[in-house]
Write a protein that holds these residues in place. Structure first.
Motif: not given
Ligand SMILES: Cc1ncc(C[n+]2csc(CCOP(=O)(O)OP(=O)(O)O)c2C)c(N)n1
Ligand code: SF4
Ligand code: SF4
Ligand code: SF4
Ligand SMILES: [Mg+2]
Lengths: 249, 71
Positions: A24, A50, A52, A69, A93-96, A100, A122, A124-125
């Motif tokens: 990052h 949302v 790291c 998010h 990020g990839d979770g973001d 979602i 990356n 992963i969450y």
């Molecule tokens: C609405 C909502 N759902 C779930 C979460 C929990 N949450 C926080 S960060 C995250 C995923 C982060 O992963 P990523 O986007 O890959 O970012 P990285 O930390 O890997 O850079 C989740 C599921 C939240 N904060 N808000």
């Protein structure tokens, strides 16, 4: 003596909270350097995710807004349409972005919003402690895939750049990485190009960075870069997936 | 070949070793004797062979490295 490399003025003096060797930080620098070189730090607004990078607004020496998010592309759409003179960036990020926020990124890309997205893959969450992401590799371990991702149970990873490249909206899509100084230079070029695509009013630019999460991968920073080279890049090949600028590569 | 000098802002360093791993001249090494205010062993310069290639600084996620060229 002349200074040939120093910290970008596009970054504040705040120390990054990221784990040692987290990519990052490398990508933050590249965005800051590009905006500084384009003389756009005064005019840029970053929509941060949302994940790291949730506190990236403290590190960027330009305006930033923390988004709900996955919704950064929607926030960015609003900002850009209200004031098209701004350079509007989403950093996700990839979770973001790929979980979602899949809806928001796909539709922003399809609409051809004149924004720039930097996508940190990356696998992963990171922030929440290492749950499986849509991008987690087959066989790769996560806290929610204890024995490694089984595609028969957890489904297949999404190659976001390839997927978005099938849409008519985007103007520029490239996947890069930052495992070597050469790759860092290429990543900077890609980010610069995506920002210029926006500045020239051409449309949507997307740069995916195959990145690392040493902490949740359980590897040192140096080993994590090797993992990116040996495992991630073969699944997520680097290159340009779409370029309507007419400039070629 | 150009000669260079790197300066490490130690309190920004997290001892990740990415700079060490990419230096072509083995100029950098993590300190074995010192820790910084955050508790990390910072990178330090161990020889005069720097060629100002900037590889270390470009890899540093924490922007802790400044590179100068000796004219
Ligand atoms: C609405 C909502 N759902 C779930 C979460 C929990 N949450 C926080 S960060 C995250 C995923 C982060 O992963 P990523 O986007 O890959 O970012 P990285 O930390 O890997 O850079 C989740 C599921 C939240 N904060 N808000
Ligand atoms: S948890 Fe992973 S992505 Fe988050 S700061 Fe640490 S290494 Fe980086
Ligand atoms: S500038 Fe190049 S030669 Fe000098 S320390 Fe850094 S990586 Fe090594
Ligand atoms: S890359 Fe930066 S943070 Fe990592 S050890 Fe070198 S100077 Fe320290
Ligand atoms: Mg992630």
């Amino acid at each position: 003596m002349s200074v040939v490399y120093e910290k970008s003025k596009g970054l504040t003096d705040v120390k990054l909270h990221y784990c040692p060797g987290c990519a990052h930080g490398i990508v933050h620098k590249l965005l800051a350097e590009c905006l500084e070189e384009m003389s756009e730090t005064e005019n840029a607004i970053a929509c941060v995710p949302v994940g790291c990078a949730v506190m990236a607004n403290k590190y960027f020496n330009f305006d930033a807004i923390q988004c709900a998010h996955g919704r950064a592309p929607a926030t960015a759409t609003g900002i850009k349409r209200v004031d098209p003179s701004k350079i509007v960036i989403t950093y996700q990020g990839d979770g973001d972005l790929a979980s979602i926020g899949t809806c928001e990124i796909v539709h922003a890309a399809a609409r051809g919003e004149k924004i720039t997205t930097i996508f940190i893959n990356n696998g992963i969450y990171g922030m929440t402690g290492g749950q499986m992401a849509p991008t987690t590799l087959p066989g790769m371990k996560a806290t929610t895939a204890k024995h490694g991702r089984d595609v028969k149970v957890q489904g297949n990873p999404i190659r976001v750049s390839e997927m978005l490249a099938t849409l008519d909206g985007p103007v520029y899509i490239e996947r890069v990485s930052v495992t070597t100084p050469g790759q860092v230079a290429q990543a900077k070029k890609a980010i610069m190009k995506a920002l210029k695509v926006q500045k020239e009013g051409l449309g949507f630019g997307f740069v995916e960075v195959v990145s690392s999460c040493p902490t949740n991968w359980g590897l040192t920073a140096v080993k994590a870069m090797e993992y990116v080279k040996e495992k991630m890049i073969p699944y997520y090949p680097l290159g340009v997936f779409k370029d309507l600028t007419g400039e070629g590569k | 070949m150009a000669k260079g000098k790197v300066t490490i802002d130690e309190n920004y360093c997290k001892g990740c070793e990415l700079c060490v791993s990419v230096c072509p001249k083995k100029v950098l090494k993590l300190s074995e004797t010192r820790i910084n205010e955050a508790g990390y062993n910072p990178a330090e310069v161990v020889n005069d062979d720097c060629i100002a290639c900037t590889s270390c600084a470009r890899m540093c996620p924490d922007s802790a490295i400044t590179v100068e060229k000796i004219d």
